[in-house]
Design an enzyme around this catalytic site. Sequence first.
Site, mmCIF file in Angstrom:
data_model
loop_
_atom_site.group_PDB
_atom_site.id
_atom_site.type_symbol
_atom_site.label_atom_id
_atom_site.label_comp_id
_atom_site.label_asym_id
_atom_site.label_seq_id
_atom_site.Cartn_x
_atom_site.Cartn_y
_atom_site.Cartn_z
ATOM 1 N N TRP A 1 72.495 79.010 38.400
ATOM 2 C CA TRP A 1 71.724 77.838 38.844
ATOM 3 C C TRP A 1 70.245 77.975 38.504
ATOM 4 O O TRP A 1 69.396 77.639 39.334
ATOM 5 C CB TRP A 1 71.862 77.613 40.361
ATOM 6 C CG TRP A 1 73.261 77.416 40.815
ATOM 7 C CD1 TRP A 1 74.000 78.268 41.582
ATOM 8 C CD2 TRP A 1 74.109 76.304 40.513
ATOM 9 N NE1 TRP A 1 75.255 77.751 41.772
ATOM 10 C CE2 TRP A 1 75.339 76.540 41.137
ATOM 11 C CE3 TRP A 1 73.943 75.122 39.772
ATOM 12 C CZ2 TRP A 1 76.413 75.651 41.035
ATOM 13 C CZ3 TRP A 1 75.001 74.236 39.687
ATOM 14 C CH2 TRP A 1 76.213 74.509 40.315
ATOM 15 N N GLU B 1 65.449 76.109 46.970
ATOM 16 C CA GLU B 1 64.218 76.543 47.644
ATOM 17 C C GLU B 1 64.422 76.618 49.158
ATOM 18 O O GLU B 1 63.522 76.260 49.930
ATOM 19 C CB GLU B 1 63.068 75.573 47.350
ATOM 20 C CG GLU B 1 62.845 75.302 45.895
ATOM 21 C CD GLU B 1 62.039 76.383 45.229
ATOM 22 O OE1 GLU B 1 61.472 77.222 45.944
ATOM 23 O OE2 GLU B 1 62.013 76.405 43.992
HETATM 24 C C1 LIG Z 1 70.006 72.111 40.307
HETATM 25 C C2 LIG Z 1 69.662 73.428 40.925
HETATM 26 C C3 LIG Z 1 68.619 74.181 40.415
HETATM 27 C C4 LIG Z 1 68.345 75.461 40.946
HETATM 28 N N1 LIG Z 1 67.325 76.217 40.382
HETATM 29 C C5 LIG Z 1 67.204 77.535 40.758
HETATM 30 C C6 LIG Z 1 66.291 78.405 40.062
HETATM 31 O O1 LIG Z 1 65.528 77.975 39.176
HETATM 32 N N2 LIG Z 1 66.258 79.723 40.384
HETATM 33 C C7 LIG Z 1 67.073 80.232 41.367
HETATM 34 O O2 LIG Z 1 67.013 81.450 41.607
HETATM 35 N N3 LIG Z 1 67.934 79.434 42.059
HETATM 36 C C8 LIG Z 1 68.029 78.102 41.774
HETATM 37 N N4 LIG Z 1 68.921 77.284 42.438
HETATM 38 C C9 LIG Z 1 69.797 77.869 43.462
HETATM 39 C C10 LIG Z 1 69.438 77.494 44.876
HETATM 40 O O3 LIG Z 1 68.242 78.117 45.261
HETATM 41 C C11 LIG Z 1 70.635 77.861 45.777
HETATM 42 O O4 LIG Z 1 71.656 76.927 45.487
HETATM 43 C C12 LIG Z 1 70.285 77.871 47.245
HETATM 44 O O5 LIG Z 1 69.488 78.984 47.572
HETATM 45 C C13 LIG Z 1 71.542 77.879 48.153
HETATM 46 O O6 LIG Z 1 72.423 78.879 47.767
HETATM 47 P P1 LIG Z 1 73.968 78.510 47.526
HETATM 48 O O7 LIG Z 1 74.049 77.306 46.672
HETATM 49 O O8 LIG Z 1 74.624 79.754 47.055
HETATM 50 O O9 LIG Z 1 74.513 78.099 48.942
HETATM 51 P P2 LIG Z 1 74.987 79.087 50.121
HETATM 52 O O10 LIG Z 1 73.913 80.067 50.415
HETATM 53 O O11 LIG Z 1 76.350 79.578 49.826
HETATM 54 O O12 LIG Z 1 75.050 78.049 51.325
HETATM 55 C C14 LIG Z 1 76.144 77.119 51.513
HETATM 56 C C15 LIG Z 1 75.929 76.427 52.855
HETATM 57 O O13 LIG Z 1 75.927 77.399 53.907
HETATM 58 C C16 LIG Z 1 74.724 77.298 54.654
HETATM 59 N N5 LIG Z 1 74.284 78.605 55.140
HETATM 60 C C17 LIG Z 1 74.099 79.751 54.425
HETATM 61 N N6 LIG Z 1 73.660 80.733 55.235
HETATM 62 C C18 LIG Z 1 73.561 80.199 56.483
HETATM 63 C C19 LIG Z 1 73.170 80.693 57.761
HETATM 64 N N7 LIG Z 1 72.748 81.952 57.935
HETATM 65 N N8 LIG Z 1 73.232 79.843 58.834
HETATM 66 C C20 LIG Z 1 73.624 78.552 58.692
HETATM 67 N N9 LIG Z 1 73.992 78.022 57.508
HETATM 68 C C21 LIG Z 1 73.969 78.829 56.416
HETATM 69 C C22 LIG Z 1 73.718 76.700 53.681
HETATM 70 O O14 LIG Z 1 72.629 76.101 54.373
HETATM 71 C C23 LIG Z 1 74.581 75.703 52.929
HETATM 72 O O15 LIG Z 1 74.704 74.537 53.684
HETATM 73 C C24 LIG Z 1 69.147 75.962 41.996
HETATM 74 C C25 LIG Z 1 70.170 75.169 42.545
HETATM 75 C C26 LIG Z 1 70.421 73.918 42.020
HETATM 76 C C27 LIG Z 1 71.542 73.101 42.614
#
Ligand SMILES: Cc1cc2nc3c(=O)[nH]c(=O)nc-3n(C[C@H](O)[C@H](O)[C@H](O)COP(=O)(O)OP(=O)(O)OC[C@H]3O[C@@H](n4cnc5c(N)ncnc54)[C@H](O)[C@@H]3O)c2cc1C
Length: 395
Positions: free
Chosen positions: A173, A374
Amino acid sequence: MSHEPISSGDINPRDVLDIDALLDDEERLLRDTVRSFVADRVLPHVADWFEAGTFPREMATEMGALGLLGMHLEGYGCAGTSAVAYGLACLELEAGDSGTRSFVSVQGSLAMYPIWAFGSEQQKLEWLPRMATGDALGCFGLTEADSGSDPSSMRTHARSDGPDWVINGTKMWITNGGIADVAIVWAQTDDGVRGFVVPTDTPGFTANNIPRKLSLRASVTSELVLEDVRLPGDAVLAGVVGLKGPLACLNEARFGILFGAVGAARACYESALDYAGERKQFGVPIASFQLTQSKLVEMMVQVNRAMLLALHIGRMKDAGSVRAEHISLGKFDNVRMALDVARSARSVLGANGITLEYPVMRHMNNLETVSTYEGTNEIHTLILGQAITGISAFN
Ligand SMILES: Cc1cc2nc3c(=O)[nH]c(=O)nc-3n(C[C@H](O)[C@H](O)[C@H](O)COP(=O)(O)OP(=O)(O)OC[C@H]3O[C@@H](n4cnc5c(N)ncnc54)[C@H](O)[C@@H]3O)c2cc1C
């Protein structure tokens, strides 16, 4: 007790609280410059970029020429503006498209900032001037397929091998990954998480763009694969060890988002306002229905309130009093506000609201990403919950 008369001047529906008066001349000039750039160079094309799933690279040099890349950093060809000025630029860019603002956030706050804050003089001189002009593009690799909200679980690893570092792992991502010349890659080492400046032409580095996105389509999002990527010892960002490095970068970028979300919301509100004045049903403009007015008023209030919040946090940042929790509050509230406004605006536009002829659904889809990256809304809630209760609820 003073009894000043209530002003009888007309209300400007696009700036009901006259927030413009809270900006100084320099801030207004910058805001107007970026607004015209977005009107001329982004809005006429962004629906096509969104449909094609592309972000044209030449936009980078145009934004570099305007001083928008790394604009809040000092020296090395960067503009060195105030935090509020940077925020206003993000707002105007995101009124165009969240993808355009994301490009600028990643380049300035996530790729240039770590080099600027934690890099050696040699790294700064090598990369920052070219990145400020948009001749070199950067990306920020923190997230992995199994490591999102909890970056401490990352598996990408860097080991020292004689004078060199050897990195293995896969990042997921990553915005700008497929068009970047340099990647800031965060990896586990024997000393904790460290950042590395990785030229993307280093053998063993590949970027694969992620297809079939329904959100942030006018932005390149990629997987980064690092297989035995060998780098010289001085490729590490020497100035920071541990997760506080990437978190400091995220704070910078989140600050841009809390302004940017106001831009996306404003664009949706204005689109709904214009549409409601022109579209007729039952023989009258739909703006004459109380239910439509209620939606428009709600949107207007939300946008104004969010703008005041952004400006307040921006002034705190310029005064040196802002904390990470304040930025979390702004990111959390302004992004959910923007999603609410976008959904309400979409309903005002009826069937037309689902097309790319109008900006609303494009913004709405983009904001799903903005709410996830973020720090998700849940993560910012936990940050704020900890700040006010003193109790961590992260696990
Ligand atoms: C288009 C796009 C661009 C991006 N660009 C970058 C980039 O340039 N660099 C980079 O490093 N990343 C990037 N990202 C990644 C982004 O930062 C992550 O998607 C984000 O940090 C969430 O991680 P995840 O998708 O793995 O969700 P997860 O962490 O798996 O979370 C899934 C759900 O569980 C919830 N959750 C997780 N932990 C908890 C908790 N302790 N308590 C309650 N709820 C919780 C979350 O809030 C969410 O609703 C990008 C993502 C997208 C979609």
